[in-house]
Design a protein around this motif. Sequence first.
Motif, PDB file in Angstrom:
ATOM      1  N   GLY A 192       0.790  -1.223   0.000  1.00  0.00           N
ATOM      2  CA  GLY A 192       0.000   0.000   0.000  1.00  0.00           C
ATOM      3  C   GLY A 192       0.820   1.270   0.000  1.00  0.00           C
ATOM      4  O   GLY A 192       0.268   2.372  -0.054  1.00  0.00           O
ATOM      5  N   GLU A 193       2.149   1.125   0.034  1.00  0.00           N
ATOM      6  CA  GLU A 193       3.024   2.290   0.059  1.00  0.00           C
ATOM      7  C   GLU A 193       3.643   2.543  -1.319  1.00  0.00           C
ATOM      8  O   GLU A 193       3.844   1.616  -2.104  1.00  0.00           O
ATOM      9  CB  GLU A 193       4.136   2.103   1.097  1.00  0.00           C
ATOM     10  N   SER A 194       3.956   3.794  -1.571  1.00  0.00           N
ATOM     11  CA  SER A 194       4.644   4.157  -2.812  1.00  0.00           C
ATOM     12  C   SER A 194       6.141   3.955  -2.634  1.00  0.00           C
ATOM     13  O   SER A 194       6.710   4.309  -1.596  1.00  0.00           O
ATOM     14  CB  SER A 194       4.363   5.611  -3.169  1.00  0.00           C
ATOM     15  N   THR A 195       6.768   3.384  -3.644  1.00  0.00           N
ATOM     16  CA  THR A 195       8.203   3.123  -3.572  1.00  0.00           C
ATOM     17  C   THR A 195       8.764   3.034  -4.979  1.00  0.00           C
ATOM     18  O   THR A 195       8.058   3.150  -5.967  1.00  0.00           O
ATOM     19  CB  THR A 195       8.485   1.824  -2.793  1.00  0.00           C
ATOM     20  N   THR A 196      10.067   2.829  -5.051  1.00  0.00           N
ATOM     21  CA  THR A 196      10.748   2.611  -6.325  1.00  0.00           C
ATOM     22  C   THR A 196      11.444   1.259  -6.279  1.00  0.00           C
ATOM     23  O   THR A 196      12.070   0.909  -5.268  1.00  0.00           O
ATOM     24  CB  THR A 196      11.770   3.725  -6.607  1.00  0.00           C
ATOM     25  N   VAL A 197      11.312   0.512  -7.345  1.00  0.00           N
ATOM     26  CA  VAL A 197      11.875  -0.836  -7.413  1.00  0.00           C
ATOM     27  C   VAL A 197      12.839  -0.910  -8.590  1.00  0.00           C
ATOM     28  O   VAL A 197      12.534  -0.422  -9.691  1.00  0.00           O
ATOM     29  CB  VAL A 197      10.769  -1.893  -7.589  1.00  0.00           C
ATOM     30  N   THR A 198      14.002  -1.513  -8.360  1.00  0.00           N
ATOM     31  CA  THR A 198      14.928  -1.806  -9.446  1.00  0.00           C
ATOM     32  C   THR A 198      14.581  -3.172 -10.015  1.00  0.00           C
ATOM     33  O   THR A 198      14.598  -4.169  -9.288  1.00  0.00           O
ATOM     34  CB  THR A 198      16.380  -1.795  -8.955  1.00  0.00           C
ATOM     35  N   ASP A 199      14.239  -3.224 -11.295  1.00  0.00           N
ATOM     36  CA  ASP A 199      13.852  -4.458 -11.963  1.00  0.00           C
ATOM     37  C   ASP A 199      15.081  -5.060 -12.637  1.00  0.00           C
ATOM     38  O   ASP A 199      15.509  -4.620 -13.701  1.00  0.00           O
ATOM     39  CB  ASP A 199      12.752  -4.173 -12.984  1.00  0.00           C
ATOM     40  N   ALA A 214       2.614  -9.740  -3.148  1.00  0.00           N
ATOM     41  CA  ALA A 214       3.333 -10.760  -3.907  1.00  0.00           C
ATOM     42  C   ALA A 214       2.338 -11.724  -4.518  1.00  0.00           C
ATOM     43  O   ALA A 214       1.281 -12.003  -3.936  1.00  0.00           O
ATOM     44  CB  ALA A 214       4.303 -11.510  -2.995  1.00  0.00           C
ATOM     45  N   ASP A 215       2.664 -12.250  -5.696  1.00  0.00           N
ATOM     46  CA  ASP A 215       1.744 -13.175  -6.357  1.00  0.00           C
ATOM     47  C   ASP A 215       2.048 -14.608  -5.949  1.00  0.00           C
ATOM     48  O   ASP A 215       2.811 -14.863  -5.015  1.00  0.00           O
ATOM     49  CB  ASP A 215       1.779 -12.979  -7.871  1.00  0.00           C
ATOM     50  N   GLU A 216       1.459 -15.584  -6.664  1.00  0.00           N
ATOM     51  CA  GLU A 216       1.610 -16.993  -6.290  1.00  0.00           C
ATOM     52  C   GLU A 216       3.013 -17.526  -6.515  1.00  0.00           C
ATOM     53  O   GLU A 216       3.339 -18.634  -6.088  1.00  0.00           O
ATOM     54  CB  GLU A 216       0.597 -17.850  -7.066  1.00  0.00           C
ATOM     55  N   ASN A 217       3.878 -16.744  -7.171  1.00  0.00           N
ATOM     56  CA  ASN A 217       5.283 -17.114  -7.337  1.00  0.00           C
ATOM     57  C   ASN A 217       6.203 -16.266  -6.467  1.00  0.00           C
ATOM     58  O   ASN A 217       7.422 -16.346  -6.597  1.00  0.00           O
ATOM     59  CB  ASN A 217       5.688 -16.952  -8.803  1.00  0.00           C
ATOM     60  N   CYS A 218       5.611 -15.452  -5.611  1.00  0.00           N
ATOM     61  CA  CYS A 218       6.349 -14.486  -4.789  1.00  0.00           C
ATOM     62  C   CYS A 218       7.016 -13.408  -5.627  1.00  0.00           C
ATOM     63  O   CYS A 218       7.998 -12.802  -5.196  1.00  0.00           O
ATOM     64  CB  CYS A 218       7.356 -15.164  -3.863  1.00  0.00           C
ATOM     65  N   PHE A 219       6.505 -13.177  -6.836  1.00  0.00           N
ATOM     66  CA  PHE A 219       6.921 -12.013  -7.614  1.00  0.00           C
ATOM     67  C   PHE A 219       6.232 -10.788  -7.028  1.00  0.00           C
ATOM     68  O   PHE A 219       5.116 -10.877  -6.513  1.00  0.00           O
ATOM     69  CB  PHE A 219       6.525 -12.158  -9.083  1.00  0.00           C
ATOM     70  N   LEU A 220       6.884  -9.650  -7.116  1.00  0.00           N
ATOM     71  CA  LEU A 220       6.339  -8.426  -6.554  1.00  0.00           C
ATOM     72  C   LEU A 220       5.331  -7.800  -7.518  1.00  0.00           C
ATOM     73  O   LEU A 220       5.605  -7.646  -8.705  1.00  0.00           O
ATOM     74  CB  LEU A 220       7.453  -7.424  -6.259  1.00  0.00           C
ATOM     75  N   LYS A 221       4.170  -7.447  -6.992  1.00  0.00           N
ATOM     76  CA  LYS A 221       3.148  -6.761  -7.781  1.00  0.00           C
ATOM     77  C   LYS A 221       3.122  -5.292  -7.373  1.00  0.00           C
ATOM     78  O   LYS A 221       2.984  -4.976  -6.183  1.00  0.00           O
ATOM     79  CB  LYS A 221       1.766  -7.367  -7.533  1.00  0.00           C
ATOM     80  N   ILE A 222       3.264  -4.420  -8.357  1.00  0.00           N
ATOM     81  CA  ILE A 222       3.139  -2.994  -8.073  1.00  0.00           C
ATOM     82  C   ILE A 222       2.192  -2.352  -9.085  1.00  0.00           C
ATOM     83  O   ILE A 222       2.043  -2.833 -10.208  1.00  0.00           O
ATOM     84  CB  ILE A 222       4.502  -2.267  -8.084  1.00  0.00           C
ATOM     85  N   ASN A 228      -0.969   1.088 -14.426  1.00  0.00           N
ATOM     86  CA  ASN A 228      -0.860  -0.310 -14.842  1.00  0.00           C
ATOM     87  C   ASN A 228      -0.249  -1.160 -13.730  1.00  0.00           C
ATOM     88  O   ASN A 228       0.516  -0.677 -12.907  1.00  0.00           O
ATOM     89  CB  ASN A 228      -0.001  -0.430 -16.101  1.00  0.00           C
ATOM     90  N   GLU A 229      -0.597  -2.439 -13.729  1.00  0.00           N
ATOM     91  CA  GLU A 229       0.010  -3.377 -12.796  1.00  0.00           C
ATOM     92  C   GLU A 229       1.230  -4.013 -13.446  1.00  0.00           C
ATOM     93  O   GLU A 229       1.207  -4.346 -14.633  1.00  0.00           O
ATOM     94  CB  GLU A 229      -0.975  -4.432 -12.343  1.00  0.00           C
ATOM     95  N   ARG A 230       2.252  -4.208 -12.655  1.00  0.00           N
ATOM     96  CA  ARG A 230       3.514  -4.755 -13.174  1.00  0.00           C
ATOM     97  C   ARG A 230       4.006  -5.834 -12.213  1.00  0.00           C
ATOM     98  O   ARG A 230       3.973  -5.646 -10.989  1.00  0.00           O
ATOM     99  CB  ARG A 230       4.549  -3.646 -13.317  1.00  0.00           C
ATOM    100  N   LEU A 231       4.460  -6.947 -12.758  1.00  0.00           N
ATOM    101  CA  LEU A 231       5.056  -8.019 -11.978  1.00  0.00           C
ATOM    102  C   LEU A 231       6.567  -7.962 -12.134  1.00  0.00           C
ATOM    103  O   LEU A 231       7.077  -7.859 -13.250  1.00  0.00           O
ATOM    104  CB  LEU A 231       4.565  -9.387 -12.445  1.00  0.00           C
ATOM    105  N   ILE A 232       7.268  -8.031 -11.001  1.00  0.00           N
ATOM    106  CA  ILE A 232       8.736  -8.004 -11.036  1.00  0.00           C
ATOM    107  C   ILE A 232       9.238  -9.296 -10.425  1.00  0.00           C
ATOM    108  O   ILE A 232       8.972  -9.601  -9.262  1.00  0.00           O
ATOM    109  CB  ILE A 232       9.276  -6.774 -10.286  1.00  0.00           C
ATOM    110  N   SER A 233       9.943 -10.071 -11.214  1.00  0.00           N
ATOM    111  CA  SER A 233      10.393 -11.390 -10.783  1.00  0.00           C
ATOM    112  C   SER A 233      11.702 -11.344 -10.031  1.00  0.00           C
ATOM    113  O   SER A 233      11.985 -12.205  -9.188  1.00  0.00           O
ATOM    114  CB  SER A 233      10.530 -12.323 -11.994  1.00  0.00           C
ATOM    115  N   SER A 234      12.529 -10.365 -10.334  1.00  0.00           N
ATOM    116  CA  SER A 234      13.846 -10.252  -9.710  1.00  0.00           C
ATOM    117  C   SER A 234      14.206  -8.793  -9.596  1.00  0.00           C
ATOM    118  O   SER A 234      14.228  -8.076 -10.596  1.00  0.00           O
ATOM    119  CB  SER A 234      14.898 -10.999 -10.536  1.00  0.00           C
ATOM    120  N   GLY A 235      14.456  -8.355  -8.384  1.00  0.00           N
ATOM    121  CA  GLY A 235      14.769  -6.930  -8.210  1.00  0.00           C
ATOM    122  C   GLY A 235      14.969  -6.564  -6.774  1.00  0.00           C
ATOM    123  O   GLY A 235      15.236  -7.422  -5.918  1.00  0.00           O
TER     124      GLY A 235
END
Length: 238
Positions: A192-199, A214-222, A228-235
């Motif tokens: 629920g917080e705003s942040t910056t993620v390095t993908d 996190a989704d069912e693979n523990c990928f980060l959802k932002i 738009n929604e974005r999934l980040i697998s490694s970052g």
Amino acid sequence: MTNDKISVLHFPVLDSTNRFALEIKDFSHLTTVVADSQTAGRGRMGRSFFSPENGLYMSVILQPERIKCPLSLCTPGAALAVRQALENEGIRGIKIKWVNDLLLNGKKVCGILTQSQTENGKISKIVIGIGINLCKGEYDFPEDIKDRADWIGFHGDKLNLAKNIAAELNRYICSDNSDICTEYNSYLAYIGESTTVTDYADNNRRVSGTVLGADENCFLKIKTEDGNERLISSGEIG
């Protein structure tokens, strides 16, 4: 949970418990290497890991064929294992900073580094390295991290704590009924917080948005700033 014996190899000092664990030829599932301090501890992306005597530095060796969850969930499982073992010691309020750090009161108290070895095209060994800031002693944090790191205030038996972490890790990743991602998501920081993620998977692109979980693979959802929604697998957050 299986009743595997946890063999602990304890040293006053090592350059790196992960390096030592990766070089061991004769090992069993859950063999755990513990050092009172490290001279060349490493974190993600080749960073150094501050490793004075007032911490716990350990590496758990895993046999891939014993692991029931997807191997990609070993690091999230390790984060849950450390959090649970610390809670069992009365240390409450631990949160997980995606994907491999633990926070207490918003400051880093633990880092996790997962490495593996491959033989004949197959992963033959997985090593989970864990470093925990136990208690403030003679050594304080260097200037570059002292504002974002803290001690958990643990003064108990560190070898017993290491065994308990290894046992919890085994429970999470080697059990048929473990739901790592659901529990991981429940302890995730910054939701629920705003942040910056390095993908890392997108040429280290910096992405700003609101953490959804996190989704069912523990990928980060932002949810990015454009909606738009974005999934980040490694970052990395921050």
